[in-house]
Design an enzyme around this catalytic site. Sequence first.
Site, mmCIF file in Angstrom:
data_model
loop_
_atom_site.group_PDB
_atom_site.id
_atom_site.type_symbol
_atom_site.label_atom_id
_atom_site.label_comp_id
_atom_site.label_asym_id
_atom_site.label_seq_id
_atom_site.Cartn_x
_atom_site.Cartn_y
_atom_site.Cartn_z
ATOM 1 N N ARG A 105 -1.593 -9.353 -1.874
ATOM 2 C CA ARG A 105 -0.276 -9.548 -2.477
ATOM 3 C C ARG A 105 0.008 -11.018 -2.734
ATOM 4 N NH1 ARG A 105 2.325 -4.642 -0.510
ATOM 5 N NH2 ARG A 105 4.281 -4.427 -1.596
ATOM 6 N N ARG A 130 13.778 4.665 3.018
ATOM 7 C CA ARG A 130 13.219 3.478 3.673
ATOM 8 C C ARG A 130 14.276 2.381 3.760
ATOM 9 N NH1 ARG A 130 7.389 2.250 0.908
ATOM 10 N NH2 ARG A 130 8.269 0.147 0.842
ATOM 11 N N ARG A 159 12.560 -7.800 -3.233
ATOM 12 C CA ARG A 159 11.141 -7.434 -3.353
ATOM 13 C C ARG A 159 10.643 -7.701 -4.772
ATOM 14 N NH1 ARG A 159 11.659 -1.518 -1.501
ATOM 15 N NH2 ARG A 159 9.447 -1.295 -1.958
ATOM 16 N N ARG A 209 14.178 7.003 -4.106
ATOM 17 C CA ARG A 209 12.996 7.466 -3.361
ATOM 18 C C ARG A 209 13.389 8.033 -1.997
ATOM 19 N NH1 ARG A 209 7.985 3.618 -2.348
ATOM 20 N NH2 ARG A 209 9.615 2.211 -1.615
ATOM 21 N N LYS A 216 2.353 3.138 -6.979
ATOM 22 C CA LYS A 216 1.053 2.935 -6.324
ATOM 23 C C LYS A 216 0.781 4.036 -5.291
ATOM 24 C CE LYS A 216 2.065 -1.214 -4.777
ATOM 25 N NZ LYS A 216 3.467 -1.291 -5.259
HETATM 26 P P1 AP5 Z 1 5.900 4.993 -5.087
HETATM 27 O O1 AP5 Z 1 4.662 5.701 -5.456
HETATM 28 O O2 AP5 Z 1 6.425 5.185 -3.696
HETATM 29 O O3 AP5 Z 1 5.804 3.437 -5.475
HETATM 30 P P2 AP5 Z 1 5.008 2.245 -4.814
HETATM 31 O O4 AP5 Z 1 4.463 1.411 -5.915
HETATM 32 O O5 AP5 Z 1 4.048 2.765 -3.788
HETATM 33 O O6 AP5 Z 1 6.223 1.494 -4.157
HETATM 34 P P3 AP5 Z 1 6.371 0.803 -2.752
HETATM 35 O O7 AP5 Z 1 7.845 0.491 -2.605
HETATM 36 O O8 AP5 Z 1 5.778 1.625 -1.650
HETATM 37 O O9 AP5 Z 1 5.584 -0.467 -2.954
HETATM 38 P P4 AP5 Z 1 5.739 -1.733 -2.201
HETATM 39 O O10 AP5 Z 1 4.563 -2.428 -2.750
HETATM 40 O O11 AP5 Z 1 7.028 -2.436 -2.291
HETATM 41 O O12 AP5 Z 1 5.741 -1.258 -0.666
HETATM 42 P P5 AP5 Z 1 4.671 -1.285 0.484
HETATM 43 O O13 AP5 Z 1 4.882 -0.078 1.282
HETATM 44 O O14 AP5 Z 1 3.307 -1.595 -0.031
HETATM 45 O O15 AP5 Z 1 7.041 5.423 -6.128
HETATM 46 C C1 AP5 Z 1 8.393 4.967 -6.002
HETATM 47 C C2 AP5 Z 1 9.357 6.105 -6.376
HETATM 48 O O16 AP5 Z 1 9.200 6.438 -7.750
HETATM 49 C C3 AP5 Z 1 9.120 7.419 -5.608
HETATM 50 O O17 AP5 Z 1 10.357 8.008 -5.365
HETATM 51 C C4 AP5 Z 1 8.273 8.277 -6.574
HETATM 52 O O18 AP5 Z 1 8.480 9.664 -6.370
HETATM 53 C C5 AP5 Z 1 8.817 7.809 -7.940
HETATM 54 N N1 AP5 Z 1 7.803 7.802 -8.990
HETATM 55 C C6 AP5 Z 1 6.496 7.450 -8.883
HETATM 56 N N2 AP5 Z 1 5.877 7.524 -10.084
HETATM 57 C C7 AP5 Z 1 6.846 7.915 -10.970
HETATM 58 C C8 AP5 Z 1 6.852 8.172 -12.389
HETATM 59 N N3 AP5 Z 1 5.753 8.011 -13.107
HETATM 60 N N4 AP5 Z 1 8.014 8.549 -12.963
HETATM 61 C C9 AP5 Z 1 9.142 8.696 -12.224
HETATM 62 N N5 AP5 Z 1 9.197 8.490 -10.883
HETATM 63 C C10 AP5 Z 1 8.067 8.090 -10.266
HETATM 64 O O19 AP5 Z 1 5.135 -2.568 1.294
HETATM 65 C C11 AP5 Z 1 6.368 -2.598 1.996
HETATM 66 C C12 AP5 Z 1 6.561 -3.950 2.639
HETATM 67 O O20 AP5 Z 1 5.497 -4.204 3.582
HETATM 68 C C13 AP5 Z 1 6.519 -5.170 1.703
HETATM 69 O O21 AP5 Z 1 7.776 -5.415 1.100
HETATM 70 C C14 AP5 Z 1 6.104 -6.268 2.685
HETATM 71 O O22 AP5 Z 1 7.182 -6.697 3.470
HETATM 72 C C15 AP5 Z 1 5.118 -5.576 3.579
HETATM 73 N N6 AP5 Z 1 3.723 -5.694 3.087
HETATM 74 C C16 AP5 Z 1 2.891 -4.672 2.705
HETATM 75 N N7 AP5 Z 1 1.705 -5.162 2.310
HETATM 76 C C17 AP5 Z 1 1.775 -6.512 2.443
HETATM 77 C C18 AP5 Z 1 0.892 -7.566 2.164
HETATM 78 N N8 AP5 Z 1 -0.347 -7.370 1.673
HETATM 79 N N9 AP5 Z 1 1.304 -8.844 2.400
HETATM 80 C C19 AP5 Z 1 2.522 -9.093 2.925
HETATM 81 N N10 AP5 Z 1 3.419 -8.138 3.197
HETATM 82 C C20 AP5 Z 1 3.064 -6.859 2.954
#
Ligand code: AP5
Length: 215
Positions: A88, A159, A170, A127, A13
């Site tokens: 979410r 992270r 997660r 990552r 994402k």
């Molecule tokens: P990346 O693009 O970083 O993936 P992502 O989907 O953004 O993953 P996140 O871990 O950031 O998502 P998340 O939803 O868990 O975290 P968030 O920060 O929102 O890609 C991942 C890796 O793969 C990278 O190394 C990249 O280079 C590689 N990659 C990408 N595409 C690729 C491909 N096609 N092929 C190969 N490699 C690839 O949330 C974190 C925390 O915040 C949550 O756990 C929760 O505690 C809290 N939080 C956030 N929003 C909410 C909410 N709305 N409600 C409650 N809690 C929340």
Amino acid sequence: MNIVLLGPPGSGKGTQAKMIAEKFNVKHISTGDILREHVRNGTELGKEAKKYMDAGQLVPDSILIGIIRDRLSKPDVAGGYMLDGYPRTIPQAEALDKILPELKQKIDVVLNIDVPDEELVRRLSGRRMCKCGRSYHILFNPPKVPGKCDVCGGELYQRDDDKEEAILNRLKVYKQQTQPLIDYYTKAGLIANINGAGEINQIFDEISKVLSKFK
Ligand code: AP5
């Protein structure tokens, strides 16, 4: 154009959001980034959120709904935005459905990025992040100079929630609380399914084709 990005942790994402924001000129609103900024700044909200984030749990809905209402009320979203990581849970989606008409906004499309679990674990454990927000992968998307960001030269780090135990939590939380949103937005006629298992640029091409219809 207003977009919601749905997908499990590690589905790409954040990676795709940066590319979408540049090409389609929409604001990238990542609730994960907003929460991490609070944690870095040591705010009360950040201290509360950190407990949940480090354990791979969701931060309570009441906090997130407040954050998103506040963010969508800012004038800079007028040209279009992309929500990355919100909603979410079903209560978060229902809250959004109430907030949007109040702000005279609507969601045009929900991109649902689908990736198999084994691939998600590989992606998250490799990552590396920069404080400027760019994300890399030690094997799949390495920086030009190991350990340094290509864009700002910052030191890359892992992270806290990319440790194995938190990753598994997660993914479990995603299946229980976030996956039901696919059904919710399918019923609303807003879902576009994206195969997120290929190369980064190939996935971006697929997303671009979908978004071009809404420009
Ligand atoms: P990346 O693009 O970083 O993936 P992502 O989907 O953004 O993953 P996140 O871990 O950031 O998502 P998340 O939803 O868990 O975290 P968030 O920060 O929102 O890609 C991942 C890796 O793969 C990278 O190394 C990249 O280079 C590689 N990659 C990408 N595409 C690729 C491909 N096609 N092929 C190969 N490699 C690839 O949330 C974190 C925390 O915040 C949550 O756990 C929760 O505690 C809290 N939080 C956030 N929003 C909410 C909410 N709305 N409600 C409650 N809690 C929340």
